[in-house]
Design an enzyme around this catalytic site. Structure first.
Site, PDB file in Angstrom:
ATOM      1  N   ASP A  49       0.864  -1.157   0.000  1.00  0.00           N
ATOM      2  CA  ASP A  49       0.000   0.000   0.000  1.00  0.00           C
ATOM      3  C   ASP A  49       0.909   1.217   0.000  1.00  0.00           C
ATOM      4  O   ASP A  49       2.091   1.109   0.313  1.00  0.00           O
ATOM      5  CB  ASP A  49      -0.832  -0.075   1.291  1.00  0.00           C
ATOM      6  CG  ASP A  49      -1.693   1.124   1.473  1.00  0.00           C
ATOM      7  OD1 ASP A  49      -2.261   1.562   0.473  1.00  0.00           O
ATOM      8  OD2 ASP A  49      -1.799   1.608   2.609  1.00  0.00           O
ATOM      9  N   GLY A  92      -4.901   3.731  -3.705  1.00  0.00           N
ATOM     10  CA  GLY A  92      -6.123   4.378  -4.149  1.00  0.00           C
ATOM     11  C   GLY A  92      -5.853   5.791  -4.629  1.00  0.00           C
ATOM     12  O   GLY A  92      -6.739   6.466  -5.113  1.00  0.00           O
ATOM     13  N   LYS A 131      -7.477  -4.594  -5.042  1.00  0.00           N
ATOM     14  CA  LYS A 131      -6.156  -4.963  -4.543  1.00  0.00           C
ATOM     15  C   LYS A 131      -6.085  -6.472  -4.362  1.00  0.00           C
ATOM     16  O   LYS A 131      -5.118  -7.121  -4.753  1.00  0.00           O
ATOM     17  CB  LYS A 131      -5.884  -4.277  -3.209  1.00  0.00           C
ATOM     18  CG  LYS A 131      -5.718  -2.780  -3.314  1.00  0.00           C
ATOM     19  CD  LYS A 131      -5.356  -2.195  -1.959  1.00  0.00           C
ATOM     20  CE  LYS A 131      -5.079  -0.713  -2.054  1.00  0.00           C
ATOM     21  NZ  LYS A 131      -4.640  -0.148  -0.795  1.00  0.00           N
TER      22      LYS A 131
END
Lengths: 368, 1176
Positions: B415, B690, B807
């Site tokens: 991430d 994101g 994801k």
């Protein structure tokens, strides 16, 4: 499985929340010990051609002399072996071999002549050897009752189930029970020396001291001591194959009778392989310079009781001297020489490799 | 009439379903008061009481249940079967040999599980018996927690935990709010605000609460902590009023009441139906690659075992066909045995052989592997270097089953926010209608007290712009969910605002919002507090402005925006909306879109997080409409989320763009270094975020995921708008493959280092298109393959604009690709949970977005940089350790059992065991167990520091290289060779020659014969020594513990053998081992042969090692050699680092400089080419 199963702190949420303050956070710092940080001082050997080289040479240099020593020692041992099975028709024991079965009552006698070309110095050991006899068969190995043999009175009357089908004879318990005891080797061998004037003189055979000391004195015991064995074995039957009960194995010597008879003890130690030899008698060295067994002609008187032809077996009589490292055994010496030479040879090969490659590797081409 | 019918229908359908539990909603009567007649009658459900049962067993069912659980494991079951076979039929070894180890294993496990369960019982009891205040008939009474029922009205005081899931009715605070920490639930220690039901918040004494007459309808319990849908019907004057209930009204069991004197609430879910209890359910078990290959080996060995037994059984009957062999006169069968049918006999023989050889699959391997994993995981927790001073946290191991998997990782999915970056936001600038405002005077993140001014970069705007500017600032002050905390002691995220007298903090679950509100403060607008539904702002003229907060359209990661509806004191109603540019721009109808967009893109390229702000003025009619839309959606019991999303979609439209903000999120310390190391270790790193593409790309450059010479391939909506997806994919794959061909040529010319590597950028929308199971099935499959092919050839991939589920999809896609690579996902937030659960190894970063990721992960680390040590050091070590453990275990059991197999050829296939029962039993349990366990805990083939410095060493163990078939075969062959040497060595010594001892210990000169037990003992002695020395030769790290254990277990073997043979054991009915060992040692040839056979057994392995090391060294071995060399020659004067990787030290220094001053530095220009490509 172990780690994932439970974590007390996590699950009882009622307790943990309140206590985790700033103090707890400090306590969470792991201890800085060498063990916990995996930094214990350690010796870090690496096997490289360079470091192994000397070991190979050293092994080679040690093993080869040992091997030569063993080989020479083994070769110096006198050994004489004679097969008296009586399989072929021209063998002296042919008729005995043909007639004897395990339940025949009459003994059969035969004699075998042989010549010792060289004299046997020092103590000579006399063995009997059997071939194709599976003393290591599982059914056979376990068919004994060590408690009974240890003199336990209750086992004497009620032997172990393992002894089946040699457990009882009629209603009486067999002592000693089991297949091993039942098949006790019962040939008797007597050796005569034929001297120059053709008269036979019996070679004295010592029948004690052939079993392990611990077996004779600890593991095997007669029930109720060594005296009055007849009474002690009252109410038991002799093994089916035996001609006489256990308390008559050596009536002459109470120290060698019953369960502690040494021939019996030797037989009870089951052999590892189907071809084996067992110690039978010892011929003690005579005082003075005379050889124990001078060269010349001998005659072996055999009481042929033990049938082996039914299972393609062989019977042998072996005479052997021993050395500091035991009996005749060329294998160990040869093996030592072989392994030693291989090590030495590999040492040379490694030396070459070391010179050709190791320097190249360690020089500079370490990948970054 | 129609109404009646529908009621009837629901009634009938409910009866027909029969099971009340299947009803998808429940109805609760508050205070157990029946609703007034005339309202819809509900069938009262039966709810469980509030007893929490986390224990698995009770006193009575412990033994059967635990046994059942344990024997469900294949290995245990196998040994149970062996044990039962031994009990039933006459087998060569006594049942003790397999029964004892099994009993030991089962008992130890049972004791451990029993103890844990006892702890759970204790905890349960403490919880279940703790007192709870319940309002009954207008009075507060005390009850034990477990007696609490659904519908009870509960009084909870400050700092008490909630006894079950409650709906908040009233609180001691006038506005009906209360503060809660959920630290023990999800680890988030920040205070969260919960709201009482509007119509009951005034009832805040027990008498008043008792008069509440209402029913609650809500969904049946479900484990999601952050979701709750319900409706309350309040009967005032018999007129039902319905109000929505959401997760903001639901107080969860396990959370603690803070800063609120007391609350009244009604129990909704009790006992095992509380969300906390539902979350106990264990996650699906992940199995490591090592475990899989272990199972494969097991199958091979099972086949070997069965074939051995079959061969021996067949040979036995061939051999026995001669009756004189089968039953010689000296060895008769019993009558019962003779009468047994031949088939039964053959089958029993087969089973007996199975029993004899069953040790080839060692029961103790499973125990040792488990102990190794369990104990080994402590080294991760204990690691000082993975402790973070700042957070006060250390690494956490949630599953120790995957330790070795850490050494096998091929793909890392990370991430961005909070994982690569610090998630510590700092307001950088804002842009209103293209005018840029930068709050200056920032010194080390602290505001200089008297410099709260701002820096206008552009010329000052006109009056209309001025109005816009103020609206923008107000919007930012209002459009958030930040709380103000006016105390000094607050856990969690602190931000001091030294504002005059009182110290207050802004608290929010989103650090961006805090940064924005603080930024606004520096620009002159200070958000003061939310008071009675009114937001108070201190404007530039130090006047307090008040806005009624009418509604909050909360943020979610799908919509990627949030809104508030406020009423200004002038009476005008505004909707302020802030969110990602992509979700705002399409909804904007006016405003200076182009200027703002340009600025947003520029900021994004620099790696700043951008948000756009827009507003909409609502006329009273529009507002009414909005209210209706919202309340309708909120009252829905089914699909509430979907309906809310639709409602939000309708409301957040026709916006007027105000401007944009830029917030910086710094890279985490050493993030770039970590990524570089992972790259060098041959791990492909993918960033899944994101965030916007430009922001994410900039972060990737900064974190060295993309290099200056990385050629970026784009697979984004922008490109697919121009070309079809099909063409783009084929274009890219052609580029990549051409490069690939070129690369092989390059490697020949030795220039491989210079060749460009590829980085791929893909966005969420395109990914969906690629993944979509298209109309023409074949074609879409082709897309996926093409995509995978491109990915495989790229060193780094950036996936931006990803939804949480996407994801997980990506991870799944890679997992399922043909090489089945091992994947690792690392993240810190709730949006990463799906991929953490999906990947082979999931790692949680203890970030600022709560503990969800940590709770769902297999391992948790405080910072991203710790991943380096986790993989390169711990993973590498564990893999080396466990692979040796597994191989060695099979090897030592081949050595153990193969001689026994060979012996059958010499004992008439009679299943005669070679070794004594005690040896058979204890070989794996005590003679050879501890050295390998210790090896598998302590071994360090290379120093830790070198592993960290040379990440490429990780490649040496990639793809499960130590447990592949060639090495498995090598070990097995080695085991067979050793077994042959040991057996035939002993055989030739016994066969036909006089292998004898001086049997009389007291006197000399006599010569005794050895039997079969001495034969076995000789083989066994050689075996134990060989196997232990083999491990000693493999050990590279000899601490005193290793010395102790290795030499100790050999000494133990000798001492045990002496003792075992030294006494007539009264409890044994056989004394076969009596003095066997001592007699053997008293024989010269035995000593010679033991030494010889050990040497001969070890020789080939040593030779193989040495020659392989010299001729075909692995990187690891080269480093080992070099290490040794340097240590010898250079000792402490030269640090190893300079020898190993001189250029790296420089790059590290450069990296740290970058991190110290990361903003607007040279990587700006790195992004320039990207920008140009984007705009072109």
């Amino acid at each position: 499985m172990m780690a994932s199963s439970y974590n007390a702190k996590e699950e009882d949420g009622h307790h943990s929340g309140a206590s985790s303050g700033a103090g707890a956070a400090k306590n969470r710092k792991p201890d800085n010990t060498a063990f916990k940080q995996q930094r214990l001082p350690a010796w870090q050997p690496i096997l490289t051609a360079g470091s192994v080289l000397p070991a190979f040479f050293v092994i080679g240099l040690i093993f080869i002399p040992i091997g030569i020593g063993l080989y020479v020692t083994s070769n110096n041992i006198r050994e004489f072996e004679i097969d008296y099975t009586g399989e072929s028709s021209n063998s002296p024991c042919y008729s005995c071999a043909k007639n004897v079965t395990w339940n025949s009552t009459e003994p059969c006698f035969c004699t075998v002549n042989f010549t010792l070309a060289r004299p046997f110095e020092s103590n000579v050991f006399m063995y009997y050897g059997l071939s194709n006899f599976y003393q290591n068969h599982r059914r056979y190995v376990k068919s004994r009752d060590d408690r009974q043999l240890n003199g336990d009175p209750s086992s004497l009357r009620n032997p172990s189930k393992e002894c089946e089908p040699y457990r009882t004879s009629g209603d009486l318990p067999i002592a000693p029970c089991g297949a091993i005891a039942n098949s006790l080797f019962n040939d008797s061998l007597v050796l005569y020396y034929i001297d120059s004037n053709n008269s036979q003189s019996e070679v004295p055979l010592v029948k004690k001291g052939i079993a392990w000391w611990t077996d004779k004195h600890v593991k095997f015991k007669n029930p109720g001591g060594n005296s009055n064995l007849t009474a002690a074995f009252q109410g038991t039957a002799k093994p089916v194959n035996w001609r006489k009960p256990v308390y008559e194995l050596d009536p002459s010597d109470p120290e060698n009778n019953g369960f502690i008879n040494e021939d019996f003890i030797v037989w009870m130690r089951t052999a590892a392989l189907p071809t084996f030899r067992k110690l039978y008698r010892i011929i003690q060295k005579k005082p003075g310079a005379t050889p124990t067994l001078p060269s010349g002609n001998y005659v072996l008187h055999i009481t042929y009781n033990y049938p082996v032809l039914s299972f393609d077996g062989r019977k042998r009589m072996i005479l052997s001297t021993i050395s500091w490292m035991g009996g005749k055994n060329p294998f160990l010496g040869i093996a030592y020489i072989t392994v030693g030479s291989i090590c030495f040879f590999l040492g040379v090969v490694l030396l070459i490799i070391h010179h050709k490659y190791d320097n190249r590797n360690t020089s500079a081409d370490i990948p970054s | 009439m129609g109404m009646d019918f529908s009621t009837l229908r629901t009634l009938i359908s409910r009866y027909c379903v029969g099971e009340e539990n299947w009803v998808d909603s429940r109805t609760i009567y508050i205070g157990h008061k029946e609703p007034p007649p005339g309202t819809e009658a509900f069938i009262q459900q039966r709810f469980p009481d509030n007893r929490i049962v986390s224990s698995k067993y009770t006193f009575w069912n412990f033994i059967p249940k635990n046994m059942f659980e344990q024997f469900r494991r294949v290995a245990n079951f196998y040994f149970l079967i062996i044990f039962l076979v031994q009990l039933i039929i006459d087998t060569p070894t006594s049942p003790v040999t397999s029964g004892l180890p099994l009993f030991f294993v089962i008992t130890v496990t049972a004791i451990k599980q029993g103890y844990e369960d006892w702890l759970r019982h204790k905890a349960d009891n403490a919880v279940n018996q703790c007192p709870v205040h319940v309002v009954q008939h207008g009075k507060v009474t005390r009850k034990q927690s477990r007696k609490l029922r659904v519908g009870d009205v509960v009084l909870v005081k400050e700092d008490e935990t909630f006894p079950c899931d409650l709906v908040l009715l009233a609180s001691s605070r006038d506005d009906g709010t209360c503060f809660v920490t959920t630290a023990s639930l999800d680890g988030e220690s920040s205070h969260k605000t919960y709201y009482a039901v509007q119509d009951t918040k005034a009832y805040n004494t027990e008498k008043e609460v008792d008069t509440i007459h209402a029913t609650i309808e809500c969904e049946q319990p479900q484990p999601d902590l952050y979701k709750f849908v319900g409706r309350i019907n309040i009967y005032m004057n018999n007129e039902p009023v319905a109000r929505p209930l959401g997760s903001e009204n639901l107080l969860l069991r396990g959370a603690t009441l803070k800063n609120t004197e007391y609350i009244y609430a009604v129990a909704i879910y009790t006992g095992m139906e509380t969300k906390m209890a539902l979350n106990y359910q264990s996650k699906s078990q992940k199995r490591s690659a090592v475990e899989k290959s272990m199972n494969a080996y097991l199958v091979v060995y099972l086949c070997i075992l069965i074939s051995k037994a079959v061969i021996n059984t067949a040979l036995k009957y061939v051999w026995q066909s001669d009756p004189n062999r089968d039953e010689p006169f000296y060895n008769q069968r019993t009558e019962a045995e003779r009468q047994r049918h031949i088939l039964i006999r053959a089958f029993t023989d087969f089973l007996a052989f199975m029993v004899l050889f069953n040790y080839i699959i060692p029961v103790s391997m499973y125990v040792t592997v488990e102990m190794q994993k369990f104990l080994g995981s402590y080294f991760i927790m204990w690691d000082d270097e993975m402790f973070d001073e700042e957070l006060g946290e250390r690494a956490v191991v949630n599953t120790s089953d995957l330790n070795e998997e850490l050494g096998q990782v091929e793909y890392v999915f990370t991430d961005k926010t909070g994982t690569l970056t610090e998630n510590n936001m700092e307001f950088i600038e804002c842009c209103v209608d293209g005018h840029i405002y930068v709050p200056h005077a920032i010194c080390n993140g602290q505001v200089m007290p008297d410099a709260a001014g701002m820096d206008m970069i552009d010329s000052s705007p006109g009056p209309e712009a001025r109005e816009h500017e103020e609206l923008f600032f107000r919007a930012l002050c209002l459009c958030h969910t930040v709380q103000v905390k006016e105390e000094e002691t607050v856990d969690g995220i602190k931000h001091g605002i030294h504002q005059g007298k009182s110290t207050s903090f802004y608290i929010s679950s989103s650090p961006d919002e805090v940064a924005l509100v603080e930024g606004m403060k520096r620009l002159g607008f200070t958000y003061l507090r939310l008071n009675d539904g009114q937001m108070e702002i201190l404007n530039r003229e130090n006047e307090v402005e008040k806005f009624d907060l009418l509604d909050v359209l909360t943020f979610d990661s799908v919509r990627r925006r949030m809104s508030v509806i406020v009423r200004a004191s002038t009476g005008e109603v505004y909707l302020f909306c802030k969110g990602a540019d992509s979700s705002i721009f399409p909804r904007v109808i006016s405003g200076k879109v182009d200027q703002v967009r340009a600025r947003v893109e520029q900021n994004a390229v620099e790696g700043l997080r951008t948000l756009c702000v827009a507003y909409r003025r609502l006329s009273p009619d529009q507002y009414q409409e909005v209210c209706q839309l919202l309340s309708r959606a909120r009252l829905a019991l089914q699909d509430r989320d979907k309906r809310l999303a639709e409602a939000y979609d309708l409301i957040e439209k026709d916006l007027i763009l105000l401007g944009a903000t830029a917030v910086e999120d710094r890279l985490q310390e050493k993030a770039a270094d970590t990524i570089e190391s992972l790259h060098k270790a041959g791990i492909k790193v993918w960033v899944l975020t994101g965030d916007k593409m430009e922001t994410a790309a900039a972060t990737c450059y900064a974190s060295k995921l993309f290099h200056r010479n990385t050629q970026i391939l784009e697979l984004t909506t922008k490109r697919t708008e121009e070309q079809s997806l099909h063409d783009v994919l084929f274009d890219l794959s052609r580029t990549v493959l051409r490069q690939h061909g070129g690369m092989t040529r390059d490697t020949f010319s030795g220039l491989s280092g210079d060749c460009t590597d590829y980085g791929l950028i893909i966005d969420g929308a395109t990914l969906t298109a690629v993944m979509r199971p298209g109309q023409e099935g074949s074609n879409s499959g082709n897309y996926k393959e093409k995509f995978l092919e491109i990915c495989r050839n790229c060193s780094a991939v950036l996936c931006c604009r990803m939804a949480p589920l996407q994801k997980a999809q990506i991870v799944k896609l890679i997992k399922a690709s043909e090489e089945h690579p091992i994947t690792l996902a690392i993240g810190d937030g709730a949006n990463d949970v799906s991929m953490i659960l999906e990947a082979h190894v999931g790692i949680g970063v203890m970030g600022k977005e709560g503990r969800q990721a940590v709770r769902n992960s297999d391992y948790a680390i405080p910072k991203f940089k710790h991943l380096k040590k986790m993989l390169l050091v711990h993973g590498h070590y564990y893999y080396i350790r466990i692979s040796e453990l597994v191989q060695y275990f099979f090897y030592k059991n081949v050595c153990f059992i193969f001689p026994q197999f060979l012996y059958q050829f010499f004992c008439g296939f009679s299943q005669q065991p070679l070794y004594d029962t005690a040896y058979l039993t204890l070989y794996n349990i005590s003679f050879t167990s501890l050295p390998i366990l210790l090896y598998s805990l302590m071994e360090q083939h290379i120093n830790m520091d070198i592993l960290k410095k040379d990440p490429c060493l990780y490649r040496d163990i990639a793809k499960n290289s130590l447990l592949r078939w060639p090495s498995f075969i090598y070990w097995t062959v080695l085991g067979v060779y050793d077994a042959i040497v040991m057996f035939f060595g002993a055989y030739f010594l016994f066969d036909n020659t006089t292998f004898t001892s001086n049997g009389q210990l007291m006197t000399t000169n006599t010569q005794m014969m050895f039997g079969n037990w001495t034969f076995g003992t000789l083989v066994f002695t050689v075996l134990v020594f060989t196997v232990t020395f083999k491990l000693a030769l493999d050990t590279h790290y000899w601490t005193w513990i290793n010395h102790f254990v290795i030499w100790g277990s050999l000494i133990f073997f000798v001492v045990f053998s002496l003792l075992w043979g030294g006494i007539i054991w009264p409890f044994l009915n056989y004394q076969r081992m009596y003095y066997v060992f001592m007699q053997m040692l008293s024989s010269g040839p035995a000593w010679f042969s033991i030494i010889l056979l050990i040497t001969a057994s070890l020789l080939p392995d040593v030779l193989k090692k040495v020659i392989w090391r010299a001729l075909w060294p692995t990187t690891t071995e080269r480093i080992q050699n070099a290490d040794k060399l340097y240590k010898g020659q250079l000792s402490e004067f030269t640090p190893l680092a300079s020898l190993h990787a001189p250029p790296k030290a420089n790059s590290q220094r450069r990296g740290s400089e970058n991190q110290r001053n990361p903003r607007r530095t040279n990587w700006c220009c790195l992004c320039a080419n990207m920008l140009s490509r984007n705009t072109a």
